[in-house]
Design an enzyme around this catalytic site. Sequence first.
Site: not given
Ligand code: UD1
Length: 353
Positions: A202
């Site tokens: 991820h």
């Molecule tokens: C975040 C953390 C990372 C951690 C990970 C665990 C930061 C910078 N990164 O990364 O350290 O390892 O969580 O999973 O805080 N999205 C959804 N549904 C959700 C959540 C996210 O669709 O419930 C999608 C969205 O398109 C979003 C992308 O995932 O833009 C990334 O989510 P985000 O929380 O920004 O970062 P993670 O990659 O999950």
Amino acid sequence: MKVLSVVGARPQFVKLAPIAAAATAAGVEHIVVHTGQHYDEDMSSSFFDELGIPNPDVNLAIGSGSHGAQTGEMLVALEKVFQERQPDWVLVYGDTNSTLAAAIAATKIHLPLAHLEAGLRSFNRRMPEEHNRVLTDHSADLCLAPTEVAMAHLAHEGLAERSVLVGDVMTDVLLRTADRVAANPVDSPVSADAPYVVATIHRPDNTDDPDRLAAILNALAGLDKRVYLAAHPRLVDRAATHGLKLEIGAITPLAPLSYPRLVQAVTAADAVVTDSGGLQKEAFLLGALTTTVRSETEWVETLDDGWNQLVNDPAEIAASVGRTRPTATRATPYGDGHAADATISALIAHTSS
Ligand code: UD1
């Protein structure tokens, strides 16, 4: 004593579970604020349900966004909550944008800040998590470290006097969950009828470049056993954008697994391939041969004796997965499963009256 925990992303819910239980056992008032960074059912509420965590007292529902927008919106909303609630401690977890936003909000209004999982370092300044954890450690009044290595990093950065070794809270919940699923197996899409690999990918460094993601997926697809790929929404999104299919060769794509399902799946797996910090450590503790698709790790203890191996070149994933299992007994660098109690004790001991 009143402790206010701020969580927002999947691994933080797992860490919150033993803290919430330890706070209740110690008679500590505990307020839980969810920033809403993760919001899908299988990224958020399933963890609260399955790990028996009380519902958050406040959900800010901030959601996804660029780093600045997401962190900034959280900062504004958290400041208001902190002012209303006036806790003795703001407790933040790990290294996400939710962690950093809460750290800044607390320090700006002079509320005592404690950082759980303090002192971890990947020394990779391309990772947003590395900045989040360094900035949070340096603004914290109390750095709660999981390992001796983390304590040494904190000392090296001049933070020894504010640091306490409490152990790793994820180990607390992992050991409890492993016992639970051993006694009462959970229904799962992962079939243990034949040898299999559990995979998760991820990190932006692995998903955002189309060629690199294609190379990683092709390496997984070419493995000689079934690969259950528990797909984070970012992976699903980027694969679709790049025109890449997840269901190729050996890969069976799955939605993100609930925590008990993940623990059960890893316990019986032949191998794990991941870029997750938490899963590397969970796999180590459960005795799964692990390949980490990164060039460095903040959980360096997992590399001792070869249980975990860093493989940044996708072309080397197959050889790493096929390597011989180490014979050495794994060391126990992550504590004995009582880190949450030690955390609450440290907060009580360091509360100014
Ligand atoms: C975040 C953390 C990372 C951690 C990970 C665990 C930061 C910078 N990164 O990364 O350290 O390892 O969580 O999973 O805080 N999205 C959804 N549904 C959700 C959540 C996210 O669709 O419930 C999608 C969205 O398109 C979003 C992308 O995932 O833009 C990334 O989510 P985000 O929380 O920004 O970062 P993670 O990659 O999950």
